[in-house]
Structures are given as C-alpha cells and as structure tokens.
Design an enzyme around this catalytic site. Structure first.
Site, PDB file in Angstrom:
ATOM      1  CB  THR A  94      42.733 -17.977  67.776  1.00 43.21           C
ATOM      2  OG1 THR A  94      41.890 -18.110  68.909  1.00 43.21           O
ATOM      3  CG2 THR A  94      42.443 -19.101  66.790  1.00 43.21           C
ATOM      4  CE  LYS A 169      39.594 -20.738  68.959  1.00 42.22           C
ATOM      5  NZ  LYS A 169      38.605 -20.158  69.792  1.00 42.22           N
ATOM      6  CE  LYS A 244      42.867 -15.133  64.501  1.00 41.23           C
ATOM      7  NZ  LYS A 244      43.198 -14.615  65.817  1.00 41.23           N
TER       8      LYS A 244
HETATM    9  P1  NAD Z   1      41.262  -7.520  70.628  1.00 33.80           P
HETATM   10  O1  NAD Z   1      41.626  -6.939  69.312  1.00 33.80           O
HETATM   11  O2  NAD Z   1      40.115  -6.970  71.383  1.00 33.80           O
HETATM   12  O3  NAD Z   1      42.550  -7.473  71.609  1.00 33.80           O
HETATM   13  C1  NAD Z   1      43.858  -7.639  71.192  1.00 33.80           C
HETATM   14  C2  NAD Z   1      44.699  -6.565  71.875  1.00 33.80           C
HETATM   15  O4  NAD Z   1      46.082  -6.776  71.569  1.00 33.80           O
HETATM   16  C3  NAD Z   1      44.352  -5.138  71.417  1.00 33.80           C
HETATM   17  O5  NAD Z   1      43.965  -4.372  72.543  1.00 33.80           O
HETATM   18  C4  NAD Z   1      45.673  -4.630  70.800  1.00 33.80           C
HETATM   19  O6  NAD Z   1      45.898  -3.243  71.056  1.00 33.80           O
HETATM   20  C5  NAD Z   1      46.682  -5.490  71.504  1.00 33.80           C
HETATM   21  N1  NAD Z   1      47.970  -5.624  70.837  1.00 33.80           N
HETATM   22  C6  NAD Z   1      48.230  -5.891  69.535  1.00 33.80           C
HETATM   23  N2  NAD Z   1      49.561  -6.002  69.336  1.00 33.80           N
HETATM   24  C7  NAD Z   1      50.146  -5.801  70.541  1.00 33.80           C
HETATM   25  C8  NAD Z   1      51.495  -5.786  70.994  1.00 33.80           C
HETATM   26  N3  NAD Z   1      52.522  -6.009  70.171  1.00 33.80           N
HETATM   27  N4  NAD Z   1      51.724  -5.547  72.318  1.00 33.80           N
HETATM   28  C9  NAD Z   1      50.700  -5.317  73.159  1.00 33.80           C
HETATM   29  N5  NAD Z   1      49.404  -5.304  72.784  1.00 33.80           N
HETATM   30  C10 NAD Z   1      49.140  -5.556  71.492  1.00 33.80           C
HETATM   31  O7  NAD Z   1      41.073  -9.090  70.349  1.00 33.80           O
HETATM   32  P2  NAD Z   1      40.331 -10.146  71.311  1.00 33.80           P
HETATM   33  O8  NAD Z   1      38.905 -10.246  70.934  1.00 33.80           O
HETATM   34  O9  NAD Z   1      40.737  -9.869  72.720  1.00 33.80           O
HETATM   35  O10 NAD Z   1      41.026 -11.497  70.802  1.00 33.80           O
HETATM   36  C11 NAD Z   1      42.359 -11.835  71.161  1.00 33.80           C
HETATM   37  C12 NAD Z   1      42.648 -13.226  70.640  1.00 33.80           C
HETATM   38  O11 NAD Z   1      41.713 -14.147  71.190  1.00 33.80           O
HETATM   39  C13 NAD Z   1      42.546 -13.366  69.119  1.00 33.80           C
HETATM   40  O12 NAD Z   1      43.586 -14.181  68.667  1.00 33.80           O
HETATM   41  C14 NAD Z   1      41.178 -14.011  68.905  1.00 33.80           C
HETATM   42  O13 NAD Z   1      41.116 -14.768  67.724  1.00 33.80           O
HETATM   43  C15 NAD Z   1      41.084 -14.897  70.149  1.00 33.80           C
HETATM   44  N6  NAD Z   1      39.710 -15.214  70.581  1.00 33.80           N
HETATM   45  C16 NAD Z   1      38.774 -14.227  70.629  1.00 33.80           C
HETATM   46  C17 NAD Z   1      37.470 -14.550  71.039  1.00 33.80           C
HETATM   47  C18 NAD Z   1      36.420 -13.469  71.106  1.00 33.80           C
HETATM   48  O14 NAD Z   1      35.229 -13.828  71.244  1.00 33.80           O
HETATM   49  N7  NAD Z   1      36.760 -12.180  71.045  1.00 33.80           N
HETATM   50  C19 NAD Z   1      37.142 -15.862  71.394  1.00 33.80           C
HETATM   51  C20 NAD Z   1      38.140 -16.843  71.371  1.00 33.80           C
HETATM   52  C21 NAD Z   1      39.433 -16.493  70.960  1.00 33.80           C
END
Ligand code: NAD
Length: 305
Positions: A94, A169, A244
């Site tokens: 997102t 979204k 966010k």
């Molecule tokens: P998270 O923090 O658990 O996972 C993100 C991952 O990206 C982490 O493991 C981090 O180490 C990795 N990362 C960061 N920079 C990186 C790079 N340059 N190369 C490789 N890895 C890298 O977050 P999440 O909960 O998985 O959410 C991910 C996305 O999905 C976000 O944008 C969030 O807004 C969106 N989202 C989350 C949810 C939810 O319920 N968690 C729901 C809908 C959307």
C-alpha cells in the site's frame, strides 16, 4: 511463457502470499532484508536468495510487498537493473498514488512493464489466499497476472490504469475509517441515552445505518461474535495500518484539492490513536478513545459546576 517469479518483501503479508504461489507449484525466488522473514519463507518452499539482484535476475515477474512507497522506490533502484528486459513488476504494497505512478514510470523507463495491485484482507486473508486485489495497469498485463492473483486471493478487480489500484484502496479505506468512527460515536451516544447495544445493533443493521464497520467489525462485544471487540480488540486491522492508509488518503486529498472535511479529521483521530498504547489494537478500538474522552469531558464539566 513459463512464469518465473521473484517475491521481494516476505513479511507478515508477503511471506504467506509467496508461500501460496509456491504451494500452487510456481517457482518462486524470494528476498527479504530481515533474516528471520527469509528463513520462515525458505521453510515454506521459497527459494530465498542473499541479495535482491539474485532473486530478480532470472525472473519475468517481480512482486513487491514492502512497508511503504519509499521502500518501494529504493528497492526498484536495484531490482530494475537486475531483472531481464520486459519483466512485469507488480507492486502489492500500500503506497502513495503518486509514488505508485513514479515507480511505474521508473519501470517503464528501464524497459520493463508495471502494475499496482494492493490488497485488502489482512494477514488472515494472505494466509488463507482470500485477499482482494485492486489492480491498476494495462489490460494485457492484468490478464497475464490474473492466475497468480487468483492463487493468492479470492476477489480480483481491474480498477483501471496504473495507480488506479492504489486509488481504489485508499478511497475504500477512507470510507471504512470514517464509518467506524460514525458507528462508534453512535454506540457511545446510545450508552449515554440508556440504549442497549444489541437493540441499537438490531435496528441499525436492518436500517440505513448498516455498513461493514457495523455488521462485520462491530466495535462493541456481543452483537457480532467474530468482531475484534469480543477479543479485547486484538486485530483485525491494526490502528497503525489504518492511520497509514488515511495519511495516504490525506496526501491524495491535498494533491487533488478535494473539499473533504471528515476524511482529514478521521486521519487525525487515527494518527493520535496510533501514537498511543492502542496502536496495535484493531482500529475499532477508536470507540474506547471516544468513551474515555466523553467520560473525561463529563468529569471536567462536573468539576467546574
Ligand atoms: P511487514 O513489515 O511485515 O513486511 C514488510 C517486509 O519488507 C519486512 O519483512 C521487511 O524486512 C521487508 N523489506 C523492507 N525493505 C525491503 C527491501 N528493500 N528489500 C527486501 N525486503 C524489504 O509488512 P506487512 O504487514 O507484510 O505489509 C506489507 C504491505 O502490505 C504494506 O504496504 C502494508 O501497508 C500492506 N498491507 C498490510 C496489511 C496487513 O494487515 N498487514 C493489509 C493490507 C495491506
């Protein structure tokens, strides 16, 4: 053409999504900066690599699932150079609509194709492969990617040009954030008027007040047994994530000059909540803040009498 997939960002969402692709028989190379996330993904059948370049260098489809638009743009610096020409980049994170379009332009200028395909459904949906995907991009790219999205989700909607997925979204979550505050204010008002929670629910859920915030995520325990309020507001959808998404909506409101009044106020309310002890609770915990503030105001009024 055989789909050779790289999956970058194997966190709470991406880890499950990549695992579902691998379980369906696709070859998935994965990379995450965090060793713990990478190790978990390896146990789930992902061929993890030690660099992002390595994951992207043999791919013709690169998924990203990263925390923010800034992370995305930084990751693209490496990924766009490493991937073979004409690779399809699909960002599921997102991010800001402007940053999504920036990322798409970078990909096109580097000789690739690009789509945005953010999701809703949370980690439960990611694990169970029941996510909703909101895609923005060229129709032929959408057709190409659709079987992969269907492997990770249940509802797949092509919203329009690149950036349209992110736009859908944040518009959806703007509705959700505002309606949850409206439902919560109504329940606290009902409490003050001596109205039973179940009675208010029975009326509103059958009347013009019905909405997802009420009928699926009811902020008081009882009427909807599966709502987070019944488990002390364990998420669900975390307040910090709602904050966010509303900050992204606020950016878009400011960029476009929409005369929105309630959206910015909702964004402020969740931002304050996300800086306090309820940041990791489900966003329906906003009702507890409204109740606390009501009681504080009531006590202060009495004190000044
Ligand atoms: P998270 O923090 O658990 O996972 C993100 C991952 O990206 C982490 O493991 C981090 O180490 C990795 N990362 C960061 N920079 C990186 C790079 N340059 N190369 C490789 N890895 C890298 O977050 P999440 O909960 O998985 O959410 C991910 C996305 O999905 C976000 O944008 C969030 O807004 C969106 N989202 C989350 C949810 C939810 O319920 N968690 C729901 C809908 C959307």
């Amino acid at each position: 053409m055989t789909k050779r997939i790289a999956f970058i960002g194997l966190g709470n969402m991406g880890g499950y999504m990549a695992a579902n692709l691998a379980a369906a028989g696709y070859q998935v190379s994965g990379y995450d900066l965090a060793t713990e996330a990478a190790e978990k993904a390896r146990r789930n059948g992902i061929n993890t690599t030690t660099t992002a370049e390595e994951a992207a260098s043999h791919a013709n489809i690169v998924f990203t699932m990263l925390p923010s638009g800034q992370h995305l743009l930084e990751a693209y610096e490496t990924l766009l150079r490493a991937a073979p020409a004409n690779t399809l980049f699909v960002d599921c994170s997102t991010v800001d609509v402007t940053q999504a379009r920036q990322a798409r332009d970078l990909a096109l200028n580097a000789g690739h194709r690009a789509m945005d395909a953010p999701v809703s459904g949370g980690t439960v949906g990611a694990e169970a492969a029941t996510l909703t995907f909101m895609a923005g991009g060229e129709p032929e790219d959408f057709t190409h990617i659709r079987p992969l999205l269907e492997t990770m989700g249940r509802t797949i909607i092509h919203c329009g040009d690149p950036g349209a997925g992110q736009a859908a979204k944040i518009c959806n979550n703007l509705i959700l954030g505002i309606t949850m505050i409206a439902v919560s204010e109504a329940f606290v008002l009902g409490e003050k008027l001596g109205l039973d929670h179940q009675a208010l629910y029975d009326v509103a859920s059958q009347s013009s007040g019905a909405c997802w915030a009420l009928t699926n995520n009811c902020p008081v325990p009882g009427p909807v047994p599966t709502s987070p309020a019944n488990r002390n507001y364990q998420p669900g959808f975390m307040t910090s994530l709602m904050s966010k998404d509303l900050s992204l909506a606020l950016n878009a409101i400011n960029d476009t000059g929409v005369a929105a009044e309630i959206g910015p106020l909702a964004a402020k309310i969740y931002r304050q909540l996300s800086h306090g002890p309820r940041a990791h609770d489900d966003f329906s915990t906003v009702i507890n803040t409204i109740r606390d503030q009501t009681n504080t105001a009531h006590t202060a009024d009495k004190a000044t009498l």
